[in-house]
Design a protein around this motif. Structure first.
Motif, PDB file in Angstrom:
ATOM      1  N   PHE A   1       0.829  -1.200   0.000  1.00  0.00           N
ATOM      2  CA  PHE A   1       0.000   0.000   0.000  1.00  0.00           C
ATOM      3  C   PHE A   1       0.868   1.256   0.000  1.00  0.00           C
ATOM      4  CE2 PHE A   1      -3.522  -2.761   1.172  1.00  0.00           C
ATOM      5  CZ  PHE A   1      -4.599  -2.138   0.566  1.00  0.00           C
ATOM      6  N   ASN A   2       1.955   1.230   0.777  1.00  0.00           N
ATOM      7  CA  ASN A   2       2.841   2.394   0.841  1.00  0.00           C
ATOM      8  C   ASN A   2       3.493   2.694  -0.510  1.00  0.00           C
ATOM      9  OD1 ASN A   2       2.279   2.574   3.570  1.00  0.00           O
ATOM     10  ND2 ASN A   2       4.140   1.494   4.192  1.00  0.00           N
ATOM     11  N   ARG A   3       3.821   1.630  -1.247  1.00  0.00           N
ATOM     12  CA  ARG A   3       4.509   1.796  -2.523  1.00  0.00           C
ATOM     13  C   ARG A   3       3.575   2.194  -3.656  1.00  0.00           C
ATOM     14  NH1 ARG A   3       6.941  -3.150  -1.024  1.00  0.00           N
ATOM     15  NH2 ARG A   3       5.556  -4.206  -2.511  1.00  0.00           N
ATOM     16  N   ASN A   4       2.340   1.718  -3.617  1.00  0.00           N
ATOM     17  CA  ASN A   4       1.492   1.798  -4.796  1.00  0.00           C
ATOM     18  C   ASN A   4       0.304   2.748  -4.692  1.00  0.00           C
ATOM     19  OD1 ASN A   4       2.638  -0.502  -6.601  1.00  0.00           O
ATOM     20  ND2 ASN A   4       2.420  -1.445  -4.585  1.00  0.00           N
ATOM     21  N   ILE A   5      -0.057   3.176  -3.519  1.00  0.00           N
ATOM     22  CA  ILE A   5      -1.175   4.106  -3.364  1.00  0.00           C
ATOM     23  C   ILE A   5      -0.623   5.430  -2.862  1.00  0.00           C
ATOM     24  CG2 ILE A   5      -3.393   4.522  -2.242  1.00  0.00           C
ATOM     25  CD1 ILE A   5      -3.791   1.552  -2.060  1.00  0.00           C
ATOM     26  N   PRO A   6      -0.626   6.459  -3.703  1.00  0.00           N
ATOM     27  CA  PRO A   6       0.082   7.712  -3.386  1.00  0.00           C
ATOM     28  C   PRO A   6      -0.331   8.364  -2.070  1.00  0.00           C
ATOM     29  CG  PRO A   6      -0.581   7.667  -5.690  1.00  0.00           C
ATOM     30  CD  PRO A   6      -1.224   6.484  -5.048  1.00  0.00           C
ATOM     31  N   LEU A   7      -1.604   8.344  -1.728  1.00  0.00           N
ATOM     32  CA  LEU A   7      -2.054   9.060  -0.542  1.00  0.00           C
ATOM     33  C   LEU A   7      -1.745   8.342   0.763  1.00  0.00           C
ATOM     34  CD1 LEU A   7      -5.505  10.493  -1.702  1.00  0.00           C
ATOM     35  CD2 LEU A   7      -3.296  11.650  -1.563  1.00  0.00           C
ATOM     36  N   VAL A   8      -1.420   7.065   0.699  1.00  0.00           N
ATOM     37  CA  VAL A   8      -1.162   6.313   1.929  1.00  0.00           C
ATOM     38  C   VAL A   8       0.059   6.848   2.682  1.00  0.00           C
ATOM     39  CG1 VAL A   8      -0.453   4.059   2.836  1.00  0.00           C
ATOM     40  CG2 VAL A   8      -2.373   4.227   1.244  1.00  0.00           C
ATOM     41  N   PRO A   9       1.235   7.032   2.014  1.00  0.00           N
ATOM     42  CA  PRO A   9       2.370   7.596   2.755  1.00  0.00           C
ATOM     43  C   PRO A   9       2.076   8.971   3.343  1.00  0.00           C
ATOM     44  CG  PRO A   9       3.099   6.676   0.662  1.00  0.00           C
ATOM     45  CD  PRO A   9       1.611   6.706   0.621  1.00  0.00           C
ATOM     46  N   LEU A  10       1.341   9.805   2.600  1.00  0.00           N
ATOM     47  CA  LEU A  10       0.999  11.132   3.109  1.00  0.00           C
ATOM     48  C   LEU A  10       0.096  11.029   4.332  1.00  0.00           C
ATOM     49  CD1 LEU A  10       1.124  14.201   2.748  1.00  0.00           C
ATOM     50  CD2 LEU A  10      -0.888  14.016   1.252  1.00  0.00           C
ATOM     51  N   PHE A  11      -0.851  10.099   4.285  1.00  0.00           N
ATOM     52  CA  PHE A  11      -1.747   9.894   5.428  1.00  0.00           C
ATOM     53  C   PHE A  11      -0.963   9.489   6.668  1.00  0.00           C
ATOM     54  CE2 PHE A  11      -4.015   6.701   7.984  1.00  0.00           C
ATOM     55  CZ  PHE A  11      -5.040   7.482   8.490  1.00  0.00           C
ATOM     56  N   PHE A  12      -0.054   8.521   6.508  1.00  0.00           N
ATOM     57  CA  PHE A  12       0.712   8.052   7.667  1.00  0.00           C
ATOM     58  C   PHE A  12       1.716   9.114   8.136  1.00  0.00           C
ATOM     59  CE2 PHE A  12      -0.671   3.769   6.308  1.00  0.00           C
ATOM     60  CZ  PHE A  12      -1.145   3.322   7.538  1.00  0.00           C
ATOM     61  N   ARG A  13       2.210   9.926   7.212  1.00  0.00           N
ATOM     62  CA  ARG A  13       3.103  11.012   7.638  1.00  0.00           C
ATOM     63  C   ARG A  13       2.352  11.994   8.540  1.00  0.00           C
ATOM     64  NH1 ARG A  13       7.944  13.325   6.261  1.00  0.00           N
ATOM     65  NH2 ARG A  13       8.068  15.595   6.497  1.00  0.00           N
ATOM     66  N   TRP A  14       1.148  12.372   8.124  1.00  0.00           N
ATOM     67  CA  TRP A  14       0.342  13.254   8.960  1.00  0.00           C
ATOM     68  C   TRP A  14      -0.017  12.589  10.275  1.00  0.00           C
ATOM     69  CZ3 TRP A  14      -0.892  18.224   9.114  1.00  0.00           C
ATOM     70  CH2 TRP A  14      -0.652  19.007   7.992  1.00  0.00           C
ATOM     71  N   LEU A  15      -0.282  11.300  10.217  1.00  0.00           N
ATOM     72  CA  LEU A  15      -0.626  10.578  11.439  1.00  0.00           C
ATOM     73  C   LEU A  15       0.546  10.577  12.412  1.00  0.00           C
ATOM     74  CD1 LEU A  15      -2.889   8.861  12.759  1.00  0.00           C
ATOM     75  CD2 LEU A  15      -1.785   6.837  11.782  1.00  0.00           C
ATOM     76  N   MET A  16       1.760  10.343  11.908  1.00  0.00           N
ATOM     77  CA  MET A  16       2.944  10.356  12.766  1.00  0.00           C
ATOM     78  C   MET A  16       3.223  11.758  13.308  1.00  0.00           C
ATOM     79  SD  MET A  16       3.810   7.236  12.913  1.00  0.00           S
ATOM     80  CE  MET A  16       2.073   6.823  12.680  1.00  0.00           C
ATOM     81  N   TYR A  17       2.965  12.764  12.464  1.00  0.00           N
ATOM     82  CA  TYR A  17       3.134  14.144  12.919  1.00  0.00           C
ATOM     83  C   TYR A  17       2.194  14.442  14.086  1.00  0.00           C
ATOM     84  CZ  TYR A  17       2.088  19.146  12.977  1.00  0.00           C
ATOM     85  OH  TYR A  17       1.838  20.425  13.375  1.00  0.00           O
ATOM     86  N   LEU A  18       0.930  14.060  13.937  1.00  0.00           N
ATOM     87  CA  LEU A  18      -0.036  14.294  15.008  1.00  0.00           C
ATOM     88  C   LEU A  18       0.323  13.498  16.258  1.00  0.00           C
ATOM     89  CD1 LEU A  18      -3.341  14.271  12.927  1.00  0.00           C
ATOM     90  CD2 LEU A  18      -2.170  16.254  13.907  1.00  0.00           C
ATOM     91  N   ARG A  19       0.889  12.316  16.068  1.00  0.00           N
ATOM     92  CA  ARG A  19       1.283  11.504  17.226  1.00  0.00           C
ATOM     93  C   ARG A  19       2.420  12.155  17.996  1.00  0.00           C
ATOM     94  NH1 ARG A  19       2.913   5.175  16.706  1.00  0.00           N
ATOM     95  NH2 ARG A  19       5.064   5.933  16.734  1.00  0.00           N
ATOM     96  N   THR A  20       3.387  12.734  17.271  1.00  0.00           N
ATOM     97  CA  THR A  20       4.482  13.410  17.966  1.00  0.00           C
ATOM     98  C   THR A  20       3.990  14.662  18.685  1.00  0.00           C
ATOM     99  OG1 THR A  20       5.092  14.631  15.952  1.00  0.00           O
ATOM    100  CG2 THR A  20       6.222  12.529  16.372  1.00  0.00           C
ATOM    101  N   GLU A  21       3.012  15.358  18.102  1.00  0.00           N
ATOM    102  CA  GLU A  21       2.436  16.517  18.778  1.00  0.00           C
ATOM    103  C   GLU A  21       1.670  16.098  20.025  1.00  0.00           C
ATOM    104  OE1 GLU A  21       2.829  20.235  17.106  1.00  0.00           O
ATOM    105  OE2 GLU A  21       4.349  18.712  17.504  1.00  0.00           O
ATOM    106  N   LEU A  22       0.993  14.955  19.954  1.00  0.00           N
ATOM    107  CA  LEU A  22       0.310  14.426  21.138  1.00  0.00           C
ATOM    108  C   LEU A  22       1.323  14.045  22.208  1.00  0.00           C
ATOM    109  CD1 LEU A  22      -2.200  13.407  22.637  1.00  0.00           C
ATOM    110  CD2 LEU A  22      -1.951  11.228  21.412  1.00  0.00           C
ATOM    111  N   PHE A  23       2.440  13.462  21.788  1.00  0.00           N
ATOM    112  CA  PHE A  23       3.507  13.110  22.730  1.00  0.00           C
ATOM    113  C   PHE A  23       4.039  14.368  23.423  1.00  0.00           C
ATOM    114  CE2 PHE A  23       8.031  12.245  23.642  1.00  0.00           C
ATOM    115  CZ  PHE A  23       7.891  11.144  24.472  1.00  0.00           C
ATOM    116  N   TYR A  24       4.149  15.464  22.663  1.00  0.00           N
ATOM    117  CA  TYR A  24       4.586  16.720  23.269  1.00  0.00           C
ATOM    118  C   TYR A  24       3.605  17.159  24.353  1.00  0.00           C
ATOM    119  CZ  TYR A  24       5.600  21.658  23.882  1.00  0.00           C
ATOM    120  OH  TYR A  24       5.877  22.884  24.438  1.00  0.00           O
ATOM    121  N   MET A  25       2.316  17.076  24.064  1.00  0.00           N
ATOM    122  CA  MET A  25       1.318  17.484  25.047  1.00  0.00           C
ATOM    123  C   MET A  25       1.356  16.602  26.291  1.00  0.00           C
ATOM    124  SD  MET A  25       0.009  20.172  23.892  1.00  0.00           S
ATOM    125  CE  MET A  25      -1.224  20.301  25.192  1.00  0.00           C
ATOM    126  N   LEU A  26       1.601  15.312  26.107  1.00  0.00           N
ATOM    127  CA  LEU A  26       1.618  14.386  27.240  1.00  0.00           C
ATOM    128  C   LEU A  26       2.829  14.607  28.148  1.00  0.00           C
ATOM    129  CD1 LEU A  26       0.545  11.050  25.488  1.00  0.00           C
ATOM    130  CD2 LEU A  26      -0.832  12.462  27.030  1.00  0.00           C
TER     131      LEU A  26
END
Length: 596
Positions: A282-307
């Motif tokens: 999915f990461n290799r062949n569906i263009p929006l998947v890597p972008l989705f997970f990048r945003w997800l990881m970004y939001l996770r790091t921001e949540l980690f900052y808040m915690l």
């Protein structure tokens, strides 16, 4: 040789002037008229040299990110990258200790423009190194890099408006000089290994190395007694290394390891996972998947900052969770020593990489007695116990509070500036007063304890490109930040830090472990991006800068008037057509066109 012709034009209001300067390389003719100045510069060099030269120091993540953006955004190639090593990658090239990996998810620990087929959520040093090698090949950066070339110093020539950069070939010792109008330091903070201040290191007859320069003699560690020294004020980066390589070297039961500890670090549960073949497809062949997970990881790091950093209440809950994990994963006899007494987040928070699991092995032990000195055949503890060792490994991090390169600006060196300010400081971690056309990536107060350094490097690279674009276009000669905004910015930084968790303990974020906090950024990733999104040009000065800003302002105002006129004409045309369709006819004297 080919002739070079350049024209600078700027508006001025001072008295008439005629200047003629001749040297062996340049002829400057300056003609001053009541309104404008035309500077004609004739040089004898090839056409590519008509563009200002950019020198970048280091091929780590910051240097390569800037080089790629110069090509992508500006189509600019008149730059040279100087690298003391023999390949790209920076800290990921140098750190080859067993188990070395990122503690940030790889979807976010990569360039925003280049996805990669990562096999794990957190990449190994080998995977990350290959990623940056691939990017250097993709963007044809290798021909622009001078490897095995160490920059020893750089001096700004205020008359010539260039940096004289002094180079040394690390293999032959040959020294030479290079000139560039723009100098960017991207050596980062993980450059110079820090050894603990323990006497006797030179007396040891066995093998000794730092984790950042792993096993240079390729020593066989089987059936050896190994001492690991660290866990002091430089903990954080050093502790990450030790929690990664100690579990790997203790997998061999014949290797007897004792780690000498002074201060424990907070540890959280492991987070590294292996991606399934379906997920990677999915990461290799569906263009929006890597972008989705990048945003997800970004939001996770921001949540980690808040915690951890954003809320005392949430930090209290996170502290209980971290203590519970340590007690559940580590042997009971270590519980009292392994749970820190300082506030969670004051030092770098560590994600466990089987360190607690390794503590259950019979060939691994922790020693909290302290090291008095190193002897010929081992270590003497502060309690007087002599322990023999074949190998000593320092896992004590880096000299993150010292800038190793001597750069001289208009009024002195960067080291003198830092000393005058009681520690490193910069404007937005990137520019410095009295250092024209000098920029840093991963400068003072740019490191975060929760998010991707690749993202912050990209933010700084975008910021630098905006600053140097008028220089590269020959619209401006120099750009430098004013002293007052720099001091105001750093007062704001230190003010935010004073109310944070970071003053509560010794750490590598601070000068000498306990002084001014100079490495960590006191905010979330989003705040860092907002502060470096666009330059505040009123905070900068430079030769030709004010005139360029005036021209840009006029051009934008004229553009706005043109677009406004177009919109008005279109609006009148739409109204006219609408009335025509309804069969209504304006008298000539009342026609909207004639009215316009």
């Amino acid at each position: 040789m080919k002739k070079k012709f350049r024209i600078y034009h700027r508006y001025i209001t001072d008295s008439p002037l005629f200047v003629f300067q001749l040297d062996c390389r340049r002829v400057f003719l300056v003609f001053h008229f009541p309104i404008s100045l035309i500077l004609v510069n004739l040089e004898f060099m090839d056409p590519i040299a008509q563009k200002p030269r950019v020198a970048i120091i280091g091929t780590g993540t910051g240097g390569l990110a800037l080089a790629i953006k110069l090509k992508q955004q500006l189509g600019y190639e008149n730059f040279t990258i100087f690298e003391k090593g023999d390949d790209v990658g920076g800290t990921w090239r140098d750190n080859v200790y067993p188990g070395c990996s990122s503690d940030i998810p790889m979807f976010f620990y990569s360039l925003s423009t280049d996805n990669h087929d990562w096999p794990h959520s957190h990449g190994s040093s080998t995977d990350i190194q290959e990623y940056w090698q691939t990017l250097a090949q993709k963007y044809t950066l290798y021909p622009l890099i001078q490897f095995n070339t160490k920059v020893t110093s750089a001096i700004w020539d205020d008359a010539e408006k260039v940096y004289h950069i002094y180079l040394e070939d690390v293999k032959t010792g040959e020294k030479r000089e290079y000139e560039a109008e723009v100098l960017v330091s991207a050596i980062g903070v993980l450059e110079v290994p820090r050894y603990a201040n323990i006497p006797g290191r030179e007396e040891f007859k066995g093998e000794l190395w730092h984790s950042a320069r792993w096993n240079p003699k390729n020593v066989d560690m089987r059936n050896k007694r190994v001492a690991v020294i660290g866990n002091g004020a430089s903990a954080g980066i050093g502790y990450v290394c030790r929690t990664q390589f100690v579990p790997r070297i203790t997998e061999d039961p014949s290797v007897q390891v004792i780690e000498f500890c002074r201060t424990p670090n907070w540890m959280l549960p492991p987070i590294r996972t292996e991606y399934s073949s379906v997920r990677r497809w999915f990461n290799r062949n569906i263009p929006l998947v890597p972008l989705f997970f990048r945003w997800l990881m970004y939001l996770r790091t921001e949540l980690f900052y808040m915690l951890i950093f954003g809320s005392p209440f949430m930090r209290k809950i996170s502290t209980k969770g971290a203590a519970y994990y340590i007690k559940s994963a580590a042997p009971k006899q270590y519980h009292e020593k392994l749970i820190p007494k300082y506030t969670l987040g004051c030092k770098r928070v560590i994600f466990d990489t089987d360190f607690c699991k390794a503590l259950h092995r019979p060939n691994f032990d922790l020693n909290w007695d302290g090291v008095e000195r190193i002897t010929e055949d081992g270590v003497l503890t502060k309690k007087g116990e002599k322990i023999p060792f074949d190998i000593i490994i320092f896992g004590t991090g880096y000299r993150a509070d010292e800038y190793p390169l001597q750069v001289r600006g208009v009024g002195g060196t960067i080291q003198e500036y830092f000393k005058d300010k009681q520690g490193p400081q910069a404007y937005r971690g990137t520019t410095y007063p009295n250092f024209p056309n000098f920029f840093t990536i991963s400068g003072p107060n740019t490191i975060t304890g929760h998010t991707s350094v690749i993202f912050t490097n990209e933010c700084q690279a975008d910021y630098i490109i905006q600053l140097i674009k008028p220089i590269l276009e020959r619209q401006v000669v120099t750009v430098e930040v004013k002293p007052e905004p720099t001091d105001v910015y750093n007062e704001k930084i230190q003010g935010r830090l004073s109310t944070s968790v970071f003053p509560n303990c010794q750490s590598w974020y601070r000068v000498e472990g306990s002084g001014k906090i100079t490495n960590i950024f006191p905010g979330a990733t989003t705040l860092f991006w907002l502060w470096l999104r666009k330059p505040k040009w009123q905070d900068y000065i430079g030769l030709g800068l004010e005139e360029w800003l005036d021209r840009r302002k006029k051009e934008r105002r004229n553009k706005l008037w043109r677009w406004s006129a177009v919109l008005i004409i279109l609006a009148v045309g739409v109204v006219y057509l609408w009335y025509n369709r309804r069969g209504f006819r304006f008298p000539p004297w009342k026609s909207p066109v004639s009215i316009l």
